[in-house]
Every structure is written in structure tokens, then in C-alpha cells.
Design an enzyme around this catalytic site. Structure first.
Site, PDB file in Angstrom:
ATOM      1  NE  ARG A 104      35.725  33.151  48.546  1.00 32.39           N
ATOM      2  CZ  ARG A 104      35.640  32.306  49.584  1.00 32.39           C
ATOM      3  NH1 ARG A 104      36.696  31.677  50.033  1.00 32.39           N
ATOM      4  NH2 ARG A 104      34.476  32.102  50.171  1.00 32.39           N
ATOM      5  CG  ASP A 119      55.831  43.143  38.320  1.00 27.60           C
ATOM      6  OD1 ASP A 119      55.792  42.592  37.197  1.00 27.60           O
ATOM      7  OD2 ASP A 119      55.011  44.016  38.662  1.00 27.60           O
ATOM      8  CE  LYS A 179      49.534  45.999  32.147  1.00 27.71           C
ATOM      9  NZ  LYS A 179      50.395  46.289  33.270  1.00 27.71           N
TER      10      LYS A 179
END
Ligand SMILES: *Cc1c(COP(=O)(O)O)cnc(C)c1O
Length: 383
Positions: free
Chosen positions: A46, A170, A195
């Protein structure tokens, strides 16, 4: 080094012991300590994992930032960035926003005392009017979804930096290959790597890159504390996809322009939004600031029944959500990606029941146009 070369370099020659060219998938949760108080640099996945780190370093280099972060999805990346704020803080946000981001802000973060104002961030006066004494950041999409409006990052960054606000961009639709917002004054970029960056519709991932090293420390604190990290397998898939970012986008943009021009001439198409067309309102601005116009097209057809006809009768082009992959996809924003946007806002933004969105892939463009053509031509009665 150019960015398409940097992309190919990501993760290369990490493993000096075997000389493996492609970075190994370090499928390990934990790492043995060499001694008391000592670390190999990796303790627990993590907090840090070598495959993830190679991706994080790769995207940081491509975006020109000090540090990159990989998350389990684009939404996990945005969620982790929002943890930088506190109760009472206000953010000014692009109104023509990805539906999932709007849902996260309005239905989750408002419960924790954040507030959001949605404005047309291409309009400087609207942005200035929305700023209040509690405003802490401006959150924009560099190219919006689905109507493809462009955020003027240098102009917005001047507004932000005069007032001590963070500018978060973004940049999913343009990617660092077409625009590097951190070089133009943004503080943080965020990506749905699902994407274009991974590019093959085979994984869900998010990335963020931070310019300032101290701010990057804070983002790391939240990434490690909240724990929405990207696993090693998926990190490897994003690295693998990212290597071909430049060639994919070159082809996708070339296809998109041809399809946009074909759609413009089609008698049953009433409107085409593609920034590569000269008549798009932000065409000149994008030409000045970015290396290309991307490969997303939105278009309106003359009736809602034609929407259904096109979605169901295209054969090469899949009716599916998501975007940016090698396969061409078509979707219906009003009912799919933007269903969570309030109806009044959707209407104001021009997201209506005759609007379709195409994410153009790398297929041969003649085949794509043939597919659209046959889908337009089929009559109900011929089924
Ligand atoms: C898809 C998308 C997101 C969300 O990313 P996920 O990887 O689906 O969580 C955020 N912003 C934009 C612009 C997107 O297209």
C-alpha cells in the site's frame, strides 16, 4: 526527451539482476527488511510497490511533475485529491464535468462540509464571480466531456495563483502527449488512466501528478492513508499501454477528423462537436496551447429514434461506455455517462436526447465510416 520516447522508456531496465527489459509484476504484499530499522525502499505494497513506482515515475516524467501517484481508478485518484481539503472549503468546478466526478462532489463530499460551484470555466468573469473567501481550488477538465470545451490553463492559473488557490486539471481527454498542464501553471493533474493512457479497454486505473514537492508529500500521505492504490498487475498493464500512447493518439486523431468531416456532410446529422474542426469555438485556443485536438466527437442527429438505430446497428463500433481505447465506442451521454447530472444542468449544457458521443479508435477509418453509413441507412422495416 520527447514525451512519446519517455512513454516507451517507462519501467525499462528496472531489474538489473536479470536484465529483464519489461518491468516484473512485483506481486508481493510485503518486503523483507534487511535489518532492524532498515528498508529496501519497499515495506508494504500500500505504501509502495516497485511496479507501481515505475508507473508513478513514468507518468511524473511525462507530465513534468515532481511526483506521480497511481490509484485503483480515476475516481479513487480524484477522491484522494479531495482529501487535501477540509470542512468549510469551497471549490470552483467546470460545469461540463464528467458525471461521476459531479456525483462524487455533490453526493459524497458535500456531506463532509465541502461545497462546489459549477461554472463555465472558459468564461473568466464567471470564474472570478464564483470565488469566495472560502474557495481553495479550481477543478477543471482540460477538454470537457462530452461537448469538448477547452480550459485555458495559463489564464486560469493566473487567477488561481494571485489568490493562493490550487489549480487541479483532469487531463484525461488530452493526456500529457497533447497537453502538459503542469508546464502551463496547473498544480496537480489527474487522469482516468482507464482511458487513453492504458488505451486498451482492459483495466481501470487512475493517476495524479503533482508539481510542488511539498504538496506531493501531502498527496502521498493521503494515498497511503486512504489506500486506494493500483495493484501491481494493473500497474503493469498501464505501463504496457502507455508505451504506444503517441502512435495510438496520432492515428485516433487522424481518424476522428475524417469521421467528424463525414458526419458534418451527413444529411441526418444536425450538429458536430469536434475541436479539430475550424468552426469549433475553441479550435484556435487549442491549436495555440495543445499538440492536438484529441479523438472524441459528439454529434446530434435529427431524431431520437435515430440514436437508438445507430447504437444498435453499428457492428464494428460498440455501444459501450468509456473511451480512449483502440476500439471505437459510441455512447449516449444523456442516458449513460451523464445520467447523474441534474436535468436542468444537462439541458443548459446541451446534453440532450439526440446527442451521441464517439470515442474514435485505431481501426481503418474507411471501415468505421462504412459502419456508420450502413447504420444510418437501415430502415426499421428492413429488420
Ligand atoms: C472516466 C473518467 C473519470 C473517472 O475515471 P474512472 O477510471 O472511470 O474511475 C474521470 N474523469 C474523466 C474525464 C473521465 O472520462
Amino acid at each position: 526527451m520527447n514525451i512519446d520516447t519517455q512513454a516507451v522508456q517507462t519501467g525499462l531496465e528496472w531489474d538489473t539482476r536479470t536484465g529483464a527489459l519489461s518491468i516484473p509484476i512485483y506481486q508481493s504484499a510485503t518486503f523483507r527488511h534487511p535489518g532492524l530499522g532498515q528498508s529496501t525502499g519497499f515495506d508494504y505494497s500500500r505504501s509502495g510497490n516497485p511496479t507501481r513506482l515505475a508507473l508513478e515515475q513514468g507518468i511524473a516524467r511525462m507530465d513534468g511533475g515532481s511526483r506521480g501517484f497511481a490509484f485503483s481508478s480515476g475516481m479513487a485518484a480524484i477522491t484522494s485529491l479531495l482529501l487535501l481539503f477540509q470542512e468549510g472549503d469551497h471549490l470552483v468546478v467546470t460545469e461540463d464535468l464528467y458525471g461521476g466526478t459531479c456525483r462524487l462532489f455533490d453526493r459524497i463530499f458535500t456531506r463532509f462540509g465541502l461545497s462546489f460551484s459549477y461554472v463555465d470555466t472558459t468564461d473568466r468573469e464567471e470564474v472570478l464571480a464564483a470565488i469566495t473567501p472560502s474557495t481553495k481550488a479550481l477543478f477543471v477538465e482540460t477538454l470537457t466531456n462530452p461537448l469538448l470545451k477547452f480550459a485555458d490553463i495559463p489564464a486560469l492559473s493566473t487567477i488561481c495563483h494571485e489568490r493562493g488557490l490550487l489549480l487541479i486539471a483532469d487531463n484525461t481527454f488530452l493526456t500529457p502527449y497533447l497537453l502538459r498542464p503542469l508546464e502551463r501553471g496547473a498544480d496537480i493533474t489527474v487522469y482516468s488512466a482507464t482511458k487513453y493512457l492504458s488505451g486498451h479497454n482492459d483495466t481501470v486505473a487512475g493517476l495524479a501528478v503533482v508539481r510542488d514537492p511539498q504538496l506531493a508529500e501531502q498527496v502521498y500521505f493521503h494515498q497511503n492513508s486512504a489506500g486506494a492504490v493500483l495493484g501491481p498487475q494493473d500497474s503493469w498493464l498501464v505501463i504496457r499501454g502507455m508505451k504506444t500512447l503517441g502512435v495510438r493518439l496520432d492515428r485516433q486523431q487522424e481518424n476522428a477528423l475524417k469521421i467528424a468531416r463525414w458526419l458534418q456532410r451527413h444529411p441526418q446529422v444536425t450538429r458536430v462537436h469536434y475541436p479539430g474542426l475550424e468552426e469549433h469555438p475553441d479550435h484556435d485556443l487549442i491549436r495555440r496551447h495543445a499538440r492536438g485536438f484529441g479523438a472524441m466527437i459528439a454529434f446530434e442527429v435529427e431524431s431520437h429514434s435515430l440514436v437508438e438505430q445507430l447504437l444498435l446497428r453499428t457492428q464494428l463500433i460498440s455501444f459501450a461506455e468509456s473511451l480512449g481505447g483502440v476500439e471505437t465506442l459510441m455512447t449516449f451521454p444523456e442516458g449513460q455517462t451523464h445520467a447523474d447530472i441534474p436535468p436542468e444542468l444537462r439541458a443548459r449544457l446541451g446534453i440532450n436526447d439526440v446527442l451521441l458521443r464517439l470515442s474514435v479508435g485505431i481501426e481503418n477509418v474507411d471501415d468505421l465510416i462504412d459502419d456508420l453509413n450502413q447504420a444510418f441507412n437501415k430502415r426499421e422495416t428492413t429488420v
